[in-house]
Design a protein around this motif. Structure first.
Motif, PDB file in Angstrom:
ATOM      1  N   SER A 158       0.989  -1.208   0.065  1.00 33.50           N
ATOM      2  CA  SER A 158      -0.048   0.132  -0.160  1.00 33.50           C
ATOM      3  C   SER A 158       0.900   1.225  -0.017  1.00 33.50           C
ATOM      4  N   LYS A 159       0.295   2.452  -0.350  1.00 29.42           N
ATOM      5  CA  LYS A 159       0.899   3.554  -0.379  1.00 29.42           C
ATOM      6  C   LYS A 159       0.672   4.247   0.974  1.00 29.42           C
ATOM      7  N   LEU A 160       1.793   4.658   1.736  1.00 28.34           N
ATOM      8  CA  LEU A 160       1.550   5.384   2.927  1.00 28.34           C
ATOM      9  C   LEU A 160       1.033   6.697   2.458  1.00 28.34           C
ATOM     10  N   LYS A 161      -0.198   6.967   3.085  1.00 24.18           N
ATOM     11  CA  LYS A 161      -0.609   8.438   3.098  1.00 24.18           C
ATOM     12  C   LYS A 161      -0.551   9.021   4.427  1.00 24.18           C
ATOM     13  N   LYS A 162      -0.675   8.482   5.493  1.00 26.38           N
ATOM     14  CA  LYS A 162      -0.558   9.422   6.843  1.00 26.38           C
ATOM     15  C   LYS A 162       0.234   8.604   8.011  1.00 26.38           C
ATOM     16  N   ASP A 163       0.542   9.345   8.889  1.00 25.93           N
ATOM     17  CA  ASP A 163       1.124   8.754  10.110  1.00 25.93           C
ATOM     18  C   ASP A 163      -0.102   7.749  10.600  1.00 25.93           C
ATOM     19  N   PHE A 164       0.071   6.794  11.317  1.00 21.33           N
ATOM     20  CA  PHE A 164      -0.642   5.952  12.145  1.00 21.33           C
ATOM     21  C   PHE A 164      -0.703   6.644  13.474  1.00 21.33           C
ATOM     22  N   THR A 165      -2.291   6.388  14.063  1.00 15.99           N
ATOM     23  CA  THR A 165      -2.388   6.984  15.301  1.00 15.99           C
ATOM     24  C   THR A 165      -2.620   5.691  16.150  1.00 15.99           C
ATOM     25  N   ASN A 166      -2.811   6.044  17.524  1.00 12.92           N
ATOM     26  CA  ASN A 166      -2.930   5.084  18.415  1.00 12.92           C
ATOM     27  C   ASN A 166      -4.323   4.227  18.202  1.00 12.92           C
ATOM     28  N   HIS A 167      -5.212   4.807  17.648  1.00 16.14           N
ATOM     29  CA  HIS A 167      -6.420   4.280  17.224  1.00 16.14           C
ATOM     30  C   HIS A 167      -6.293   3.183  16.160  1.00 16.14           C
ATOM     31  N   ASP A 168      -5.700   3.743  15.274  1.00 19.70           N
ATOM     32  CA  ASP A 168      -5.052   2.903  13.945  1.00 19.70           C
ATOM     33  C   ASP A 168      -4.590   1.661  14.511  1.00 19.70           C
ATOM     34  N   TYR A 169      -3.392   1.553  15.360  1.00 17.15           N
ATOM     35  CA  TYR A 169      -2.591   0.583  15.586  1.00 17.15           C
ATOM     36  C   TYR A 169      -3.596  -0.374  16.558  1.00 17.15           C
ATOM     37  N   LYS A 170      -4.637   0.055  17.411  1.00  9.67           N
ATOM     38  CA  LYS A 170      -5.420  -0.863  18.001  1.00  9.67           C
ATOM     39  C   LYS A 170      -6.255  -1.529  16.996  1.00  9.67           C
ATOM     40  N   LEU A 171      -6.814  -0.991  15.895  1.00  7.24           N
ATOM     41  CA  LEU A 171      -7.571  -1.754  15.006  1.00  7.24           C
ATOM     42  C   LEU A 171      -6.698  -2.655  14.138  1.00  7.24           C
ATOM     43  N   ILE A 172      -5.559  -2.460  13.845  1.00  5.26           N
ATOM     44  CA  ILE A 172      -4.562  -3.314  13.230  1.00  5.26           C
ATOM     45  C   ILE A 172      -4.307  -4.363  14.047  1.00  5.26           C
ATOM     46  N   SER A 173      -4.159  -4.204  15.512  1.00  5.91           N
ATOM     47  CA  SER A 173      -4.145  -5.284  16.416  1.00  5.91           C
ATOM     48  C   SER A 173      -5.080  -6.345  16.282  1.00  5.91           C
ATOM     49  N   LEU A 174      -6.288  -5.369  16.589  1.00 10.88           N
ATOM     50  CA  LEU A 174      -7.544  -6.252  16.632  1.00 10.88           C
ATOM     51  C   LEU A 174      -7.681  -7.256  15.509  1.00 10.88           C
ATOM     52  N   ASN A 175      -7.596  -6.569  14.320  1.00  9.83           N
ATOM     53  CA  ASN A 175      -7.802  -7.260  12.946  1.00  9.83           C
ATOM     54  C   ASN A 175      -6.753  -8.364  12.829  1.00  9.83           C
ATOM     55  N   PHE A 176      -5.506  -8.296  13.292  1.00  8.10           N
ATOM     56  CA  PHE A 176      -4.602  -9.239  13.238  1.00  8.10           C
ATOM     57  C   PHE A 176      -4.825 -10.313  14.184  1.00  8.10           C
ATOM     58  N   LYS A 177      -5.514 -10.130  15.386  1.00  8.36           N
ATOM     59  CA  LYS A 177      -5.871 -11.201  16.279  1.00  8.36           C
ATOM     60  C   LYS A 177      -7.105 -11.943  15.853  1.00  8.36           C
ATOM     61  N   ASN A 178      -7.972 -11.191  15.183  1.00  7.39           N
ATOM     62  CA  ASN A 178      -9.281 -12.031  14.728  1.00  7.39           C
ATOM     63  C   ASN A 178      -8.746 -12.885  13.617  1.00  7.39           C
ATOM     64  N   ASP A 179      -7.747 -12.214  12.794  1.00  4.33           N
ATOM     65  CA  ASP A 179      -7.537 -13.101  11.560  1.00  4.33           C
ATOM     66  C   ASP A 179      -6.613 -14.418  12.039  1.00  4.33           C
ATOM     67  N   PHE A 180      -5.825 -13.982  12.995  1.00  2.44           N
ATOM     68  CA  PHE A 180      -5.085 -14.961  13.540  1.00  2.44           C
ATOM     69  C   PHE A 180      -5.650 -16.351  14.349  1.00  2.44           C
ATOM     70  N   LEU A 181      -6.863 -16.117  14.874  1.00  2.00           N
ATOM     71  CA  LEU A 181      -7.776 -16.792  15.617  1.00  2.00           C
ATOM     72  C   LEU A 181      -8.894 -17.624  14.611  1.00  2.00           C
ATOM     73  N   SER A 182      -9.032 -17.021  13.488  1.00  2.00           N
ATOM     74  CA  SER A 182      -9.567 -17.752  12.490  1.00  2.00           C
ATOM     75  C   SER A 182      -8.780 -18.699  11.795  1.00  2.00           C
ATOM     76  N   SER A 183      -7.468 -18.218  11.401  1.00  2.00           N
ATOM     77  CA  SER A 183      -6.546 -19.413  10.991  1.00  2.00           C
ATOM     78  C   SER A 183      -6.363 -20.617  12.117  1.00  2.00           C
ATOM     79  N   GLU A 184      -6.414 -20.250  13.166  1.00  2.00           N
ATOM     80  CA  GLU A 184      -6.338 -21.509  14.294  1.00  2.00           C
ATOM     81  C   GLU A 184      -7.377 -22.366  14.104  1.00  2.00           C
TER      82      GLU A 184
END
Length: 263
Positions: A158-184
């Motif tokens: 992806s093209k980096l359009k802006k700096d990531f905020t704490n909220h962005d990092y939280k969503l990335i973490s939640l999506n990662f954990k959700n995908d990880f659980l689905s994979s398990e």
């Protein structure tokens, strides 16, 4: 200049010409080594895909995404930390990047751990035409004072359009954990299918062995009976394994429900 003159020059400078010839061969093979060492990877694959795993220090990291800002020449990578007990952080992880365009330039990365589940690698001054990036992670163990490393190849997603905020990092973490659980859950279901197939196979063998055995000797009958009991015991163990995995799936499903409430 006559042929005799050439022969005379060659004879007088034979050692020099031979050294030059050997030198050219060495330079040629060094060129092939450095070029193909990177080019062969590009020919066989385009780099990591989202969801691919990287092994480092007996732990697993999952590739989430990568970004590139052509104006600021910033290359940013997000990796998911699979283990909740991981000790990976800014103090023991180092990163380096080499672009296919310029294999002689090593770019040191800046490591950030915005959440317990995410590692961010940031590289500055990565040229627009980098083509393919080879990233090397180095982990220094403070307990044993040893270092391990792992390399992987990337093209930004992806093209980096802006700096990531704490909220962005939280969503990335939640999506990662959700995908990880689905994979398990998917992996656990595959294991259940495998055990069910083994049970069906054993049942067929038991059925075949249980047919009329009047022609068998007493010793053969005992061996058949022992084999049948062994297969039945195997099936009992397989059923326990299936039950355990079903319980794990239920736990993962519950965790996914809790995550979805936060998203």
């Amino acid at each position: 200049m006559s042929i005799q003159d050439f022969k005379l020059i060659f004879k007088e400078n034979r050692k020099l010409l031979f050294s030059i010839f050997i030198g050219l061969i060495i330079i040629f093979y060094l060129f092939l080594f450095f070029y193909n060492g990177f080019k062969s990877e590009d020919a066989s694959k385009e780099g990591l895909k989202k969801g691919d795993e990287i092994s480092l220090e007996n732990e697993k990291l999952t590739y989430i995404n990568s970004y590139y800002d052509p104006d600021q020449k910033i290359f940013l990578i997000h990796l998911g930390i699979n283990s909740v007990a991981s000790l990976f952080d800014e103090t023991n992880i180092k990163a380096e990047l080499i672009s296919q365009k310029d294999t002689s330039k090593i770019i040191k990365g800046k490591i950030k751990k915005p959440t317990q589940q995410i590692l961010e690698l940031k590289f500055d001054n990565v040229q627009k035409n980098y083509t393919l990036a080879r990233v090397t992670l180095n982990h220094l163990s403070t307990m044993t004072d040893t270092q391990s490393s792992e390399s992987f190849y990337l093209k930004h997603d992806s093209k980096l359009k802006k700096d990531f905020t704490n909220h962005d990092y939280k969503l990335i973490s939640l999506n990662f954990k959700n995908d990880f659980l689905s994979s398990e859950i998917q992996s656990l279901n595959k294991e259940i299918i495998k055990f069910k197939k083994m049970i069906d196979h054993n049942k067929k063998v038991i059925e075949e062995l249980s047919k009329d055995n009047s022609l068998l000797t007493d010793d053969e009958k005992m061996k058949v009976s022992s084999k049948i009991e062994s297969l039945k015991s195997e099936n009992e163990e397989h059923n326990k394994e299936i039950q355990e995995r079903n319980e794990l799936i239920q736990q993962r499903e519950k965790q996914k429900e809790e995550l979805n409430k936060q998203m």
